[in-house]
Write a protein that holds these residues in place. Structure first.
Motif, PDB file in Angstrom:
ATOM      1  N   ARG A 441      49.838  34.802  42.075  1.00 47.59           N
ATOM      2  CA  ARG A 441      48.554  34.377  42.637  1.00 47.59           C
ATOM      3  C   ARG A 441      48.578  34.306  44.160  1.00 47.59           C
ATOM      4  O   ARG A 441      47.630  34.697  44.833  1.00 47.59           O
ATOM      5  CB  ARG A 441      48.166  33.008  42.060  1.00 47.59           C
ATOM      6  CG  ARG A 441      46.883  32.427  42.636  1.00 47.59           C
ATOM      7  CD  ARG A 441      46.266  31.404  41.699  1.00 47.59           C
ATOM      8  NE  ARG A 441      47.242  30.458  41.203  1.00 47.59           N
ATOM      9  CZ  ARG A 441      47.520  29.279  41.786  1.00 47.59           C
ATOM     10  NH1 ARG A 441      46.930  28.953  42.918  1.00 47.59           N
ATOM     11  NH2 ARG A 441      48.396  28.444  41.260  1.00 47.59           N
ATOM     12  N   ASN A 442      49.689  33.815  44.725  1.00 43.98           N
ATOM     13  CA  ASN A 442      49.730  33.522  46.165  1.00 43.98           C
ATOM     14  C   ASN A 442      50.582  34.489  46.982  1.00 43.98           C
ATOM     15  O   ASN A 442      50.596  34.408  48.203  1.00 43.98           O
ATOM     16  CB  ASN A 442      50.241  32.095  46.389  1.00 43.98           C
ATOM     17  CG  ASN A 442      49.377  31.065  45.680  1.00 43.98           C
ATOM     18  OD1 ASN A 442      48.156  31.157  45.715  1.00 43.98           O
ATOM     19  ND2 ASN A 442      50.008  30.095  45.009  1.00 43.98           N
ATOM     20  N   MET A 495      35.874  38.716  42.487  1.00 51.12           N
ATOM     21  CA  MET A 495      36.834  37.611  42.635  1.00 51.12           C
ATOM     22  C   MET A 495      36.759  36.991  44.030  1.00 51.12           C
ATOM     23  O   MET A 495      36.853  35.776  44.189  1.00 51.12           O
ATOM     24  CB  MET A 495      38.253  38.102  42.321  1.00 51.12           C
ATOM     25  CG  MET A 495      38.486  38.372  40.841  1.00 51.12           C
ATOM     26  SD  MET A 495      40.202  38.765  40.406  1.00 51.12           S
ATOM     27  CE  MET A 495      40.312  40.453  40.962  1.00 51.12           C
ATOM     28  N   THR A 496      36.570  37.826  45.045  1.00 50.21           N
ATOM     29  CA  THR A 496      36.434  37.307  46.406  1.00 50.21           C
ATOM     30  C   THR A 496      35.141  36.505  46.544  1.00 50.21           C
ATOM     31  O   THR A 496      35.115  35.415  47.132  1.00 50.21           O
ATOM     32  CB  THR A 496      36.440  38.461  47.429  1.00 50.21           C
ATOM     33  OG1 THR A 496      37.597  39.254  47.233  1.00 50.21           O
ATOM     34  CG2 THR A 496      36.412  37.938  48.860  1.00 50.21           C
ATOM     35  N   HIS A 498      33.531  34.968  44.146  1.00 52.49           N
ATOM     36  CA  HIS A 498      33.652  33.725  43.377  1.00 52.49           C
ATOM     37  C   HIS A 498      34.558  32.716  44.093  1.00 52.49           C
ATOM     38  O   HIS A 498      34.267  31.511  44.078  1.00 52.49           O
ATOM     39  CB  HIS A 498      34.201  34.035  41.984  1.00 52.49           C
ATOM     40  CG  HIS A 498      34.133  32.865  41.052  1.00 52.49           C
ATOM     41  ND1 HIS A 498      32.947  32.202  40.758  1.00 52.49           N
ATOM     42  CD2 HIS A 498      35.112  32.227  40.334  1.00 52.49           C
ATOM     43  CE1 HIS A 498      33.193  31.205  39.910  1.00 52.49           C
ATOM     44  NE2 HIS A 498      34.504  31.202  39.638  1.00 52.49           N
ATOM     45  N   SER A 499      35.642  33.228  44.733  1.00 48.18           N
ATOM     46  CA  SER A 499      36.554  32.305  45.435  1.00 48.18           C
ATOM     47  C   SER A 499      35.873  31.665  46.643  1.00 48.18           C
ATOM     48  O   SER A 499      36.264  30.589  47.091  1.00 48.18           O
ATOM     49  CB  SER A 499      37.821  33.044  45.893  1.00 48.18           C
ATOM     50  OG  SER A 499      37.511  33.986  46.905  1.00 48.18           O
ATOM     51  N   HIS A 500      34.823  32.335  47.172  1.00 50.55           N
ATOM     52  CA  HIS A 500      34.054  31.769  48.295  1.00 50.55           C
ATOM     53  C   HIS A 500      32.798  31.039  47.790  1.00 50.55           C
ATOM     54  O   HIS A 500      31.858  30.813  48.567  1.00 50.55           O
ATOM     55  CB  HIS A 500      33.669  32.865  49.290  1.00 50.55           C
ATOM     56  CG  HIS A 500      34.825  33.328  50.140  1.00 50.55           C
ATOM     57  ND1 HIS A 500      35.646  34.365  49.776  1.00 50.55           N
ATOM     58  CD2 HIS A 500      35.293  32.879  51.334  1.00 50.55           C
ATOM     59  CE1 HIS A 500      36.565  34.543  50.711  1.00 50.55           C
ATOM     60  NE2 HIS A 500      36.378  33.649  51.664  1.00 50.55           N
ATOM     61  N   LYS A 501      32.807  30.713  46.499  1.00 53.84           N
ATOM     62  CA  LYS A 501      31.742  29.896  45.887  1.00 53.84           C
ATOM     63  C   LYS A 501      30.352  30.500  46.082  1.00 53.84           C
ATOM     64  O   LYS A 501      29.366  29.791  46.329  1.00 53.84           O
ATOM     65  CB  LYS A 501      31.783  28.468  46.446  1.00 53.84           C
ATOM     66  CG  LYS A 501      33.105  27.763  46.170  1.00 53.84           C
ATOM     67  CD  LYS A 501      33.148  26.364  46.761  1.00 53.84           C
ATOM     68  CE  LYS A 501      34.492  25.718  46.489  1.00 53.84           C
ATOM     69  NZ  LYS A 501      34.597  24.360  47.093  1.00 53.84           N
ATOM     70  N   THR A 507      31.947  35.937  52.107  1.00 49.49           N
ATOM     71  CA  THR A 507      32.513  37.031  51.306  1.00 49.49           C
ATOM     72  C   THR A 507      32.463  38.345  52.074  1.00 49.49           C
ATOM     73  O   THR A 507      33.432  39.120  52.063  1.00 49.49           O
ATOM     74  CB  THR A 507      31.749  37.170  49.978  1.00 49.49           C
ATOM     75  OG1 THR A 507      31.733  35.917  49.298  1.00 49.49           O
ATOM     76  CG2 THR A 507      32.388  38.234  49.099  1.00 49.49           C
ATOM     77  N   ASP A 543      34.408  35.175  35.386  1.00 48.91           N
ATOM     78  CA  ASP A 543      35.621  34.624  35.999  1.00 48.91           C
ATOM     79  C   ASP A 543      36.773  34.636  35.001  1.00 48.91           C
ATOM     80  O   ASP A 543      37.890  35.077  35.313  1.00 48.91           O
ATOM     81  CB  ASP A 543      35.350  33.202  36.495  1.00 48.91           C
ATOM     82  CG  ASP A 543      36.570  32.593  37.170  1.00 48.91           C
ATOM     83  OD1 ASP A 543      37.273  33.313  37.919  1.00 48.91           O
ATOM     84  OD2 ASP A 543      36.862  31.400  36.949  1.00 48.91           O
ATOM     85  N   ARG A 547      40.213  37.096  35.207  1.00 43.44           N
ATOM     86  CA  ARG A 547      41.542  36.467  35.223  1.00 43.44           C
ATOM     87  C   ARG A 547      42.402  36.997  34.077  1.00 43.44           C
ATOM     88  O   ARG A 547      43.588  37.305  34.260  1.00 43.44           O
ATOM     89  CB  ARG A 547      41.421  34.950  35.119  1.00 43.44           C
ATOM     90  CG  ARG A 547      40.924  34.271  36.393  1.00 43.44           C
ATOM     91  CD  ARG A 547      40.722  32.780  36.147  1.00 43.44           C
ATOM     92  NE  ARG A 547      40.230  32.092  37.324  1.00 43.44           N
ATOM     93  CZ  ARG A 547      40.990  31.460  38.222  1.00 43.44           C
ATOM     94  NH1 ARG A 547      42.299  31.458  38.068  1.00 43.44           N
ATOM     95  NH2 ARG A 547      40.450  30.834  39.244  1.00 43.44           N
TER      96      ARG A 547
END
Length: 556
Positions: A441-442, A495-496, A498-501, A507, A543, A547
């Motif tokens: 993930r990281n 995914m980008t 969604h990660s930025h809400k 984004t 989401d 994943r």
């Protein structure tokens, strides 16, 4: 090899010579003695004592010019035979010699120059033989120290007493192995600064030129020579107390020869210590790995082996698992390494394990360490209710030290949630899982707590359910097909986003896209999947599906 001027004047033939200048005779070195008359031209080398009758000087002015030429040639001194050609050395010449800090001698007329040179050469030969005897005696004694199992501290004291100088012995990372009584804190501090500069520029090195280097501390200078064994730099010997400036090249070479003989003996100490340590490390490696893998079944056997290795099992331990990154690249950066990658890697790992032990000791914590299957496994003592803090504090200091010694090497970390007594296998499995999932993930160089991998573990478990896998493939199939055809990664776009809400501006910046281009992609995602990005349930499905799909791709 050189003589001092006071040693030359101790010769029987020169005991009555008159010294006309106030120069300290002990500080002036004499490499050679020759007889010379005017003109000087290129016939005088530095550090020579010149003997002359001044037969070619017809008056005081010519004699003055002759003496000036000798001074300009950087000779050690000039001895004038007073009698037939020079009745008395003029005051003007004496003042000039004093002004130039030059030794000016007056010797008796009837002394043969050849006899003076013969006596001086005999004295020089005697001094050389004494020097070589000192080297042989030093080597024999140091070899005897090795056979008797003495420590490097004993070596240090003996060498210091023999050389009548302060002596330090360190490993290649600056850890002190020996320090004589004459050593001052200033010498240690300045050597650490010297080594720090070298490590800052190059990191820890394995090849080292055998030349001697200087560094200054306070008003004195010290010599540094690398100690090599099996074509590897193992440590340093440092000799201080050389006065306010380094000496000339010939004396530098003499000290170099002497210290190289000493470093050879010290290298044998390092070699012997390495062999002893290696045996101990192998026993520890096996024991710690058995703790991690659950290979020890008898508690009595466990306690007995732990005690023999100096480990304490009745303490709360957390598990840390780390994988080194860019090891191969680091190996390729080393110049002229005369060893295989496996040999180099083994040596690196041993040094890294030692650094980990030192950091734990510095923090007053117990640690059990091994390197197995490309993983650095550490069981670190922690304080109850502060397990994560203890682990992070250890990693911070450990990585700071390693970034100094090995600038190009990174570590990825996994940290267990559990800690306590005799939970070694459970803790190891948690740390390993945290490392694997967190690294996915990281990325490389990340630190990953097992407690932060809850969603990753859930996704991993769900990815094994065939019904969910089929649903994911069905939902994302058209999206994936379109991405491949148009070479536009819509999955990454979602995914980008969604990660930025759902923030379009953030984004777009993250993807380096124009706002309208991003909006076009988002509408295309909705059209291909039949899901609305404004609907919470649809957003959840997308989401979860992305994943699960990503987890499946990583497994492949």
């Amino acid at each position: 090899m050189k003589l001092t001027m006071d040693e030359v004047l101790s010769l029987p033939l020169l005991k009555d010579a008159v010294h006309h200048t106030s120069v300290d005779l002990q500080t002036k070195k004499v490499e050679w003695i020759q007889a010379l008359e005017a003109p000087v031209e290129q016939f005088v080398r530095p550090n020579e004592l010149i003997l002359t009758t001044a037969v070619g000087c017809l008056d005081d002015e010519q004699l003055f010019d002759f003496v000036c030429d000798i001074i300009d040639s950087k000779a050690s001194g000039l001895a004038i035979a007073v009698g037939k050609f020079v009745k008395q050395i003029p005051e003007k010449i004496i003042k000039k010699a004093n002004k130039e800090n030059f030794i000016l001698l007056e010797m008796e007329w009837d002394i043969r120059f050849s006899d003076v040179i013969k006596e001086a050469l005999h004295l020089l030969d005697t001094k050389k033989r004494q020097h070589y005897h000192q080297i042989e005696s030093l080597q024999e004694t140091l070899l005897d120290f090795i056979l008797k199992g003495k420590k490097l501290q004993d070596v240090c004291e003996y060498v210091a007493n023999t050389l009548k100088a302060p002596v330090l012995i360190t490993d290649n990372r600056g850890s002190l192995y020996g320090s004589s009584k004459q050593v001052t804190s200033s010498l240690i501090t300045h050597f650490n600064q010297y080594l720090h500069k070298q490590l800052t520029e190059n990191g820890i090195i394995f090849n080292h030129s055998s030349t001697i280097e200087w560094f200054q501390y306070e008003e004195d200078y010290a010599l540094v020579l690398g100690v090599e064994s099996a074509n590897q730099l193992k440590g340093y010997i440092i000799v201080g107390g050389f006065g306010p400036k380094p000496f000339a090249s010939t004396e530098y070479e003499e000290w170099g020869k002497l210290l190289k003989h000493v470093s050879t003996a010290i290298a044998l100490f390092f070699l012997h210590e390495t062999a002893v340590k290696e045996t101990e490390w192998l026993l520890r490696d096996d024991f710690v790995w058995e703790l991690a893998s659950g290979g020890v079944h008898s508690s009595d056997t466990l306690s007995s082996r732990a005690k023999s290795l100096g480990y304490r099992l009745n303490l709360p331990y957390v598990s840390l698992v780390a994988t080194p990154e860019y090891f191969k690249q680091r190996f390729e950066q080393e110049d002229k390494l005369q060893m295989s990658y496996d040999h180099w890697l083994h040596y690196q790992i041993r040094q890294i394990e030692e650094e980990a032990e030192k950091i734990a000791k510095k923090q007053a914590l117990k640690a059990m360490i091994t390197y197995q299957q490309d993983e650095l496994i550490i069981f670190l003592e922690v304080i109850f209710d502060q397990a994560a803090e203890c682990a992070m504090r250890f990693i911070n200091e450990f990585e700071e030290r390693l970034s100094f010694l090995y600038p190009s090497i990174q570590f990825s970390w996994g940290i267990s949630k559990q800690y306590g007594y005799h939970l070694f296998q459970e803790c190891y499995q948690e740390a390993k899982k945290a490392l694997t999932l967190g690294k996915k993930r990281n990325g490389r160089g990340s630190r990953n707590l097992f407690t932060d991998t809850k969603i990753d573990r859930l996704i991993e478990a769900m990815s094994e359910v065939s019904v969910l896998t089929e649903f994911t493939n069905h939902l994302l199939d058209s999206l994936i097909h379109y991405s491949k055809e148009r070479n536009i990664d819509l999955l990454h776009t979602f995914m980008t986003y969604h990660s930025h809400k759902g923030n379009v501006s953030q984004t777009a910046r993250a993807l380096n896209l124009h706002r309208q281009s991003l909006l076009y992609r988002l509408r295309k995602i909705e059209a291909l999947t039949g899901c609305s990005l404004d609907n919470a349930d649809d957003l959840f499905l997308l989401d979860l599906s992305t994943r699960l799909w990503s987890a499946g791709q990583e497994e492949q």
